[in-house]
Scaffold this motif. Sequence first.
Motif, PDB file in Angstrom:
ATOM      1  N   GLU A 140       0.555  -1.423  -0.134  1.00 29.25           N
ATOM      2  CA  GLU A 140       0.145   0.167   0.120  1.00 29.25           C
ATOM      3  C   GLU A 140       1.035   1.634   0.446  1.00 29.25           C
ATOM      4  O   GLU A 140       0.686   2.233  -0.715  1.00 29.25           O
ATOM      5  N   GLN A 173      -9.000 -10.344  -6.490  1.00 30.71           N
ATOM      6  CA  GLN A 173      -9.628  -9.503  -4.803  1.00 30.71           C
ATOM      7  C   GLN A 173      -8.211  -9.000  -4.836  1.00 30.71           C
ATOM      8  O   GLN A 173      -8.177  -8.034  -4.460  1.00 30.71           O
ATOM      9  N   LYS A 174      -7.093  -8.863  -5.319  1.00 31.68           N
ATOM     10  CA  LYS A 174      -5.911  -8.250  -5.328  1.00 31.68           C
ATOM     11  C   LYS A 174      -5.951  -7.342  -6.390  1.00 31.68           C
ATOM     12  O   LYS A 174      -5.710  -6.210  -5.829  1.00 31.68           O
ATOM     13  N   GLN A 176      -9.333  -5.974  -7.080  1.00 27.36           N
ATOM     14  CA  GLN A 176      -9.687  -5.154  -6.387  1.00 27.36           C
ATOM     15  C   GLN A 176      -9.432  -3.929  -5.389  1.00 27.36           C
ATOM     16  O   GLN A 176     -10.071  -3.005  -4.799  1.00 27.36           O
ATOM     17  N   GLU A 177      -8.571  -4.474  -4.221  1.00 26.55           N
ATOM     18  CA  GLU A 177      -7.817  -3.684  -3.364  1.00 26.55           C
ATOM     19  C   GLU A 177      -7.405  -3.095  -3.706  1.00 26.55           C
ATOM     20  O   GLU A 177      -7.062  -1.747  -3.056  1.00 26.55           O
TER      21      GLU A 177
END
Length: 559
Positions: A140, A173-174, A176-177
């Motif tokens: 992040e 998922q990755k 989307q994150e």
Amino acid sequence: MSNALIFERNILAISTTQGGKASEKLTAAESSPDVSFETSRSGIVVPFLRCGGRTISMHSRFDPKGEAKKIADSNSHKGFFIFLGLGAAYNIVPFLEGFRLSRGIIIDYNAGILRTILENMDLTHVLSDKRLTLIVDPSEDELKELFVSKYVPSITGDMAVIPLHGRIDAEPQKFQEASALIKSFMNHVSDDYSVQAFFGKRWFSNIIKNLPLASASLPSIPSIRNAAVTAAGPSLELQLGTLRSRGKDVFLIATDTSLSALNGFGLKPDAVISIDCQHISYYHFMSGIPPGTPVFLDLASPPTVARVSGGAYFFTSGHPLARYIAAKFRAFPVIDTSGGNVTQAAVSLAEFLGAQRTFVYGADFSYPFGKSYARGTYVYPYFYARQGRLTPSESLFGEFLYRNQMLDRQSGEDGVFRYVTKPLVAYKERLERFASASSSLVLPQRGLGVQVEGSPFDKPIRNDKGKIFASGKTFKKTKEFLSDYQGAISRLAVPELSAGRYMDGLSAAERDIWTTMLPSAAAIKRESGDASIPSHELLEMTRLWCLREVEEALDSQFI
């Protein structure tokens, strides 16, 4: 050509144009056995990925290039692009044509998958484009750092996200994150840009004009053990008794808005702090500054405030020009003003000075019973002077409150009704986040306003000493610094290409100079009234305006 040579060419393109992180991750990765390649009906190679018992094509099985062009043609966006998934880059190539793309980021995951593609497909025509940055398996913090450094709305334009569905479907998922993070980063940058659009020029002008005053030597301010901060909310009136009976070891820091109220209540603060760059800040000091009271000012504060203070203690925050000055002219103390309000800045100052506990008074972050400020603050003499038979002061106070169309009335269990606004809620939440991470115990005192959460109850008390507030020695005289800065701006090449191409062609030193001026670009763009102004023209307008400001400062009698 062997796989090793293809991979080497791709890695060289990445490391040459984008630095070492992506190339290091790819070089250290092992090839993935889940990637295969097939020839599409149009005769070009397409990578496939085995995932969960099925095989997914990353691009069209029929005509990858044609399909990518259709997608690009259906998207009229120009400016900054986020590409979710690299694949074979067919999805990216159409956006590189002409001047559609100013800058872009390619986000992908699983270095092993990428390595296998780069061992088998020559993508140097995309990876060598200086406008693009590939980021692989980002954390992040890595993604945020890259996004904030690349996305500059005033020159890169608005943002669009281009998903490579064949790649995303394998690891939804990755991606989307990543998409959610980008959205949050964009909102943060957009909020900053909106502020820059109103204050960018004023910040620059104030900083430059404050330098002669900021070069003065003043006695240092020693560290403290306990602090009290006064905001200007109505609850301040109810908390006077507590403030008067505070111990001698409690250092009282008044926000500029609360100063005149304290003066009227007969309370002398130990220090005053101001961060607003607008001229209205001057009115907070009209009731006078108690003799011997140090005034702490952001370097971007109005010069009139600095002059009336009789010798201000300057600090820097996040403005790139201030950071440049700290590196080239004088190292000023750094105070956190990211909360956007002076109360949080005052709490940050207390933390800097070493306060174990910081008590906060008058921080209502709302309008309890419809009252805006504590009695004695600047709005009172302002409205009293303007009242008349047909416009009593009560109506002026009412107009001041209801000028905000987004007021939300709330009734508390304590029987107090309050008006809140979106900015006040944001200020409160930022202070709460600051308090949770502060080395000082931040203790907001309950009043009539909304409840503000302070530091956690189980937080240990700091036992280290704070810093002495003192600026370092000047590295050079004010006139010499401004002359050097003027020369650096003058030597910048006139932008004749799109901003992205122009900025990427600069040296590191030239980019540093441009970075100090970019907040002004946002304001110049807003004032021009032309949202479609070409980015290279905007850069030149900004360069010339900043140059004039520096030249006027050099000609000033205060140098």
